[in-house]
Write an enzyme that holds these catalytic residues in place. Structure first.
Site, PDB file in Angstrom:
ATOM      1  N   CYS A   1      -5.535 -17.006 -39.226  1.00 47.73           N
ATOM      2  CA  CYS A   1      -5.272 -15.743 -38.537  1.00 47.73           C
ATOM      3  C   CYS A   1      -6.418 -14.782 -38.845  1.00 47.73           C
ATOM      4  O   CYS A   1      -6.663 -14.448 -40.004  1.00 47.73           O
ATOM      5  CB  CYS A   1      -3.953 -15.112 -38.987  1.00 47.73           C
TER       6      CYS A   1
ATOM      7  N   LYS B   1       5.842 -18.545 -32.534  1.00 45.40           N
ATOM      8  CA  LYS B   1       4.881 -17.545 -33.031  1.00 45.40           C
ATOM      9  C   LYS B   1       4.789 -17.686 -34.544  1.00 45.40           C
ATOM     10  O   LYS B   1       5.809 -17.859 -35.227  1.00 45.40           O
ATOM     11  CB  LYS B   1       5.365 -16.128 -32.673  1.00 45.40           C
TER      12      LYS B   1
HETATM   13  C1  LIG Z   1      -1.208 -15.562 -36.774  1.00 45.20           C
HETATM   14  C2  LIG Z   1      -1.995 -14.575 -36.369  1.00 45.20           C
HETATM   15  C3  LIG Z   1      -2.941 -14.699 -35.269  1.00 45.20           C
HETATM   16  C4  LIG Z   1      -3.144 -13.639 -34.411  1.00 45.20           C
HETATM   17  C5  LIG Z   1      -2.480 -12.326 -34.583  1.00 45.20           C
HETATM   18  O1  LIG Z   1      -1.239 -12.285 -34.727  1.00 45.20           O
HETATM   19  O2  LIG Z   1      -3.254 -11.339 -34.605  1.00 45.20           O
HETATM   20  N1  LIG Z   1      -4.048 -13.742 -33.384  1.00 45.20           N
HETATM   21  C6  LIG Z   1      -4.778 -14.871 -33.194  1.00 45.20           C
HETATM   22  O3  LIG Z   1      -5.606 -14.961 -32.252  1.00 45.20           O
HETATM   23  N2  LIG Z   1      -4.589 -15.948 -34.009  1.00 45.20           N
HETATM   24  C7  LIG Z   1      -3.706 -15.913 -35.044  1.00 45.20           C
HETATM   25  O4  LIG Z   1      -3.589 -16.931 -35.771  1.00 45.20           O
END
Ligand SMILES: C=Cc1c(C(=O)O)[nH]c(=O)[nH]c1=O
Length: 312
Positions: free
Chosen positions: A130, A44
């Site tokens: 993000c 993550k």
């Molecule tokens: C790193 C945050 C990301 C997130 C998030 O943590 O909201 N959601 C996504 O679809 N892509 C991302 O790159």
């Protein structure tokens, strides 16, 4: 059938793995991916410290897709760096990915210095896309900032590093981002992240589906496959051959994996559908992709990688 792939001299037993953010936030998740046929895992996206993320509900499943505005909840870089270092001590022949997503340039540099100074020998995936940190524009849509970050990163970072990009929707933007990326010794480019700031509504409640940002969030799943394939193909036609492409977006079955590879992907990541199905998806996708390759007489993915035909 041989489903292996090679990026920067590292061979992965399977050309499929998870996408950052999905079932990869803790040891248990990551150990499940290790136990599956996936060729690697990516952690993550990490920030320097533990981060709560956005208020819930922050993710909603839909038929064939999902919307999320998680807001970068994660256990902090040290947690993930510790996991990958312990794992590589146990399995020194395996290469995995550590995703980094600082909300500022300083945070990204601080984290990358820590990784540079560690024994980590995998790939860093620098997330420039993000879409869900309130008040923070996607770096990937600000070409000058992308250039500035990469200049500063490659001033000191010597280990294999790739970037995770948002989807682009204009061929001139493919030209512009590829021109920048080709200036740097990138190991890979991962395209695409979720399609940012979509809106899903519950018509019965006459209300948005998720709480953060008035209901706006990143879209994943089958509806984004045409955009994902266009980005993989658009970058594959423009990036120097030393930069491998990881294809992400809209993968639900073996045919989708096959199409990403046809567009030029050396590795294919699965997000939304992996979220629904769990790690057994890697066995199903491997079976489905093998059947397609056998039917077409392909022995390895090199036989068809990037060989998408056009009419002319
Ligand atoms: C790193 C945050 C990301 C997130 C998030 O943590 O909201 N959601 C996504 O679809 N892509 C991302 O790159």
């Amino acid at each position: 059938t041989d489903l292996s792939t090679t990026i920067a001299g590292r061979t992965f037993s399977n050309c499929m793995m998870n996408a950052a953010g999905v079932r990869c936030a803790d040891d248990n998740d990551l150990n499940q991916i290790i136990a599956s046929p996936a060729g690697a895992y990516v952690t993550k996206s990490a920030t320097p410290n533990v981060r709560e993320g956005n208020p819930e509900p922050r993710m909603k499943s839909l038929p064939g897709g999902c919307i999320n505005s998680m807001g970068l909840p994660n256990h902090g870089l040290d947690y993930y760096l510790n996991f990958v270092l312990q794992d590589q001590a146990k399995r020194p022949d395996k290469t995995n990915l550590l995703s980094v997503a600082g909300t500022t340039l300083e945070d990204n540099l601080t984290m990358l210095h820590k990784v540079e100074d560690s024994e980590f020998n995998g790939f860093v995936e620098l997330n420039l896309s993000c879409p869900n940190v309130p008040g923070k524009p996607q770096v990937g849509y600000d070409f000058d900032r992308v250039h500035e970050i990469l200049v500063q990163v490659f001033d000191f970072y010597d280990k294999p590093l790739g970037v995770k990009l948002p989807p682009y929707f204009d061929l001139v933007h493919f030209d512009q981002i590829a021109k920048i990326l080709n200036e740097f010794p990138l190991t890979f480019v991962n395209s695409i992240n979720s399609v940012g700031n979509g809106l899903v509504i519950d018509p019965n409640a006459e209300r948005v589906a998720i709480k953060p940002k008035g209901g706006f969030g990143g879209i994943g799943g089958t509806f984004i496959k045409p955009t994902a394939l266009a980005n993989v193909r658009g970058l594959s036609l423009r990036l120097k051959p030393e930069i491998a492409i990881i294809g992400t977006g809209g993968v639900m079955n073996g045919t989708d994996v096959f199409e990403h590879i046809l567009c030029g992907a050396s590795m294919v990541q699965v997000g939304t559908q992996f979220g629904f199905e769990g790690t057994r998806i890697f066995k199903r996708l491997s079976k489905e992709l093998s059947a397609i390759m056998d039917a077409k007489g392909y022995q390895s993915i090199a036989d068809f990688k990037g060989k998408l035909k056009t009419f002319d």
